[in-house]
Design a protein around this motif. Structure first.
Motif, PDB file in Angstrom:
ATOM      1  N   ASN A  56       0.830  -1.203   0.000  1.00 10.79           N
ATOM      2  CA  ASN A  56       0.000   0.000   0.000  1.00 10.79           C
ATOM      3  C   ASN A  56       0.863   1.252   0.000  1.00 10.79           C
ATOM      4  OD1 ASN A  56      -2.992  -0.683   0.096  1.00 10.79           O
ATOM      5  ND2 ASN A  56      -2.143  -2.095   1.616  1.00 10.79           N
ATOM      6  N   GLY A  57       1.986   1.204   0.688  1.00 14.48           N
ATOM      7  CA  GLY A  57       2.907   2.338   0.705  1.00 14.48           C
ATOM      8  C   GLY A  57       3.455   2.642  -0.679  1.00 14.48           C
ATOM      9  N   VAL A  58       3.694   1.601  -1.475  1.00 13.41           N
ATOM     10  CA  VAL A  58       4.166   1.792  -2.849  1.00 13.41           C
ATOM     11  C   VAL A  58       3.143   2.605  -3.640  1.00 13.41           C
ATOM     12  CG1 VAL A  58       4.614   0.571  -5.030  1.00 13.41           C
ATOM     13  CG2 VAL A  58       5.635  -0.255  -2.903  1.00 13.41           C
ATOM     14  N   LYS A  59       1.859   2.412  -3.339  1.00 12.19           N
ATOM     15  CA  LYS A  59       0.789   3.158  -4.027  1.00 12.19           C
ATOM     16  C   LYS A  59       0.528   4.507  -3.360  1.00 12.19           C
ATOM     17  CE  LYS A  59      -2.058  -0.322  -3.623  1.00 12.19           C
ATOM     18  NZ  LYS A  59      -3.299  -1.110  -3.677  1.00 12.19           N
ATOM     19  N   GLY A  60       1.281   4.820  -2.302  1.00 10.52           N
ATOM     20  CA  GLY A  60       1.114   6.100  -1.614  1.00 10.52           C
ATOM     21  C   GLY A  60      -0.007   6.092  -0.595  1.00 10.52           C
ATOM     22  N   ILE A  61      -0.509   4.922  -0.238  1.00 11.27           N
ATOM     23  CA  ILE A  61      -1.602   4.810   0.732  1.00 11.27           C
ATOM     24  C   ILE A  61      -1.014   4.375   2.063  1.00 11.27           C
ATOM     25  CG2 ILE A  61      -3.792   3.680   1.265  1.00 11.27           C
ATOM     26  CD1 ILE A  61      -4.061   3.114  -1.776  1.00 11.27           C
ATOM     27  N   GLU A  62      -1.254   5.202   3.093  1.00  9.30           N
ATOM     28  CA  GLU A  62      -0.694   4.885   4.404  1.00  9.30           C
ATOM     29  C   GLU A  62      -1.753   4.643   5.476  1.00  9.30           C
ATOM     30  OE1 GLU A  62       2.315   7.674   5.506  1.00  9.30           O
ATOM     31  OE2 GLU A  62       3.287   7.552   3.548  1.00  9.30           O
ATOM     32  N   ASP A  63      -3.008   4.969   5.184  1.00  8.41           N
ATOM     33  CA  ASP A  63      -4.097   4.815   6.147  1.00  8.41           C
ATOM     34  C   ASP A  63      -4.889   3.548   5.838  1.00  8.41           C
ATOM     35  OD1 ASP A  63      -6.179   5.043   7.919  1.00  8.41           O
ATOM     36  OD2 ASP A  63      -6.922   6.967   7.144  1.00  8.41           O
ATOM     37  N   ARG A  64      -4.948   2.638   6.816  1.00  9.82           N
ATOM     38  CA  ARG A  64      -5.688   1.385   6.632  1.00  9.82           C
ATOM     39  C   ARG A  64      -7.174   1.610   6.348  1.00  9.82           C
ATOM     40  NH1 ARG A  64      -3.254  -3.442   8.273  1.00  9.82           N
ATOM     41  NH2 ARG A  64      -1.233  -3.172   9.261  1.00  9.82           N
ATOM     42  N   LYS A  65      -7.690   2.775   6.707  1.00 10.75           N
ATOM     43  CA  LYS A  65      -9.108   3.075   6.493  1.00 10.75           C
ATOM     44  C   LYS A  65      -9.376   3.669   5.109  1.00 10.75           C
ATOM     45  CE  LYS A  65      -9.834   3.731  11.388  1.00 10.75           C
ATOM     46  NZ  LYS A  65     -10.037   4.660  12.475  1.00 10.75           N
ATOM     47  N   HIS A  66      -8.318   3.908   4.355  1.00  9.93           N
ATOM     48  CA  HIS A  66      -8.467   4.463   3.000  1.00  9.93           C
ATOM     49  C   HIS A  66      -9.262   3.482   2.133  1.00  9.93           C
ATOM     50  CE1 HIS A  66      -7.300   5.845  -1.021  1.00  9.93           C
ATOM     51  NE2 HIS A  66      -6.969   7.004  -0.441  1.00  9.93           N
ATOM     52  N   LYS A  67     -10.132   4.020   1.295  1.00 11.11           N
ATOM     53  CA  LYS A  67     -11.020   3.171   0.486  1.00 11.11           C
ATOM     54  C   LYS A  67     -10.254   2.266  -0.477  1.00 11.11           C
ATOM     55  CE  LYS A  67     -11.885   6.568  -3.188  1.00 11.11           C
ATOM     56  NZ  LYS A  67     -11.359   5.858  -4.318  1.00 11.11           N
ATOM     57  N   ASP A  68      -9.044   2.633  -0.856  1.00 13.14           N
ATOM     58  CA  ASP A  68      -8.261   1.831  -1.788  1.00 13.14           C
ATOM     59  C   ASP A  68      -7.216   0.944  -1.099  1.00 13.14           C
ATOM     60  OD1 ASP A  68      -9.609   2.803  -4.036  1.00 13.14           O
ATOM     61  OD2 ASP A  68      -8.287   4.562  -4.161  1.00 13.14           O
ATOM     62  N   TRP A  69      -7.267   0.894   0.245  1.00 11.97           N
ATOM     63  CA  TRP A  69      -6.324   0.049   0.969  1.00 11.97           C
ATOM     64  C   TRP A  69      -6.505  -1.395   0.507  1.00 11.97           C
ATOM     65  CZ3 TRP A  69      -2.330   0.928   4.302  1.00 11.97           C
ATOM     66  CH2 TRP A  69      -1.817  -0.171   4.995  1.00 11.97           C
ATOM     67  N   GLN A  70      -5.415  -2.041   0.124  1.00 12.47           N
ATOM     68  CA  GLN A  70      -5.473  -3.420  -0.340  1.00 12.47           C
ATOM     69  C   GLN A  70      -5.159  -4.354   0.824  1.00 12.47           C
ATOM     70  OE1 GLN A  70      -2.939  -4.339  -3.685  1.00 12.47           O
ATOM     71  NE2 GLN A  70      -3.375  -6.518  -3.543  1.00 12.47           N
ATOM     72  N   HIS A  71      -6.137  -5.186   1.180  1.00  8.89           N
ATOM     73  CA  HIS A  71      -5.948  -6.177   2.236  1.00  8.89           C
ATOM     74  C   HIS A  71      -5.439  -7.468   1.595  1.00  8.89           C
ATOM     75  CE1 HIS A  71      -8.020  -3.776   5.284  1.00  8.89           C
ATOM     76  NE2 HIS A  71      -8.827  -3.413   4.300  1.00  8.89           N
ATOM     77  N   ILE A  72      -4.470  -8.083   2.219  1.00 10.11           N
ATOM     78  CA  ILE A  72      -3.982  -9.358   1.701  1.00 10.11           C
ATOM     79  C   ILE A  72      -4.131 -10.435   2.769  1.00 10.11           C
ATOM     80  CG2 ILE A  72      -2.426  -8.343  -0.001  1.00 10.11           C
ATOM     81  CD1 ILE A  72      -0.108  -8.849   1.872  1.00 10.11           C
TER      82      ILE A  72
END
Length: 187
Positions: A56-72
């Motif tokens: 997620n950091g590679v995509k610039g997303i740091e907040d787990r609550k972000h709508k685009d957060w990818q869960h694995i």
């Protein structure tokens, strides 16, 4: 014929790209039950959480609550059944210090700590620990390139962990002449 064999060996060596474990996400001191294909659940979740944060950091997303957060729920893993650490007085003689991992099992690890065979079922064996030696500074030899090539010609196609573990033990014996559970390296 010698040129052809040399060319084939060069191509095979190039296919054995070295994995720098220090630059990968990893956990140490983890209890693994190889027979059951089970890893400590807390350590499994720790590793998968680290990978989730990384992708997620590679995509610039740091907040787990972000709508685009990818869960694995699972990751590819390399599992070391043992490591090599030279006896301290030998490190001055051989010039190598440890620990290092000459035999890593490829697997898929999920959040419940379960292992299953990866699509690539051949263990990872760093080329640097195979004869013929290509690095003068490395003295630990795990096996031989020709032996590895012969053993790896025996493909494994099942998805069952128990069968895979039996396969791993079988090829380990063929590579080293020893059982994986009692393997002892010289020095």
């Amino acid at each position: 014929m010698n040129i052809l064999k040399y060319w084939r060996n060069t191509l095979a060596d190039a296919a054995r790209a070295e994995i720098n474990l220090d630059k990968t996400l990893h956990i140490t001191n983890c209890i693994v039950n190889f027979e059951a294909g089970q890893v400590d659940i807390a350590k499994s979740q720790e590793l998968i959480d680290k990978e989730e944060i990384r992708i997620n950091g590679v995509k610039g997303i740091e907040d787990r609550k972000h709508k685009d957060w990818q869960h694995i729920i699972e990751v590819q893993a390399l599992v070391a059944p043992f490591y090599i650490n030279a006896i301290p007085e030998h490190t001055r003689i051989i010039g190598e210090s440890g620990p290092f991992y000459p035999f890593l099992i490829r697997a898929i690890l999920n959040r419940q700590g379960n292992l299953r065979p990866d699509d690539d079922t051949f263990p990872y064996i760093p080329r640097v620990h195979l004869e013929p030696q290509i690095n003068e500074r490395v003295n630990f030899i795990f096996s031989n390139v020709d032996v590895v090539d012969k053993v790896f010609s025996e493909a494994f196609n099942e998805q069952n962990w128990s069968d895979y573990w039996n396969y791993i033990q079988s090829i380990f014996r063929k590579l080293t002449g020893q059982d994986i559970r009692t393997y002892k390296a010289d020095n």
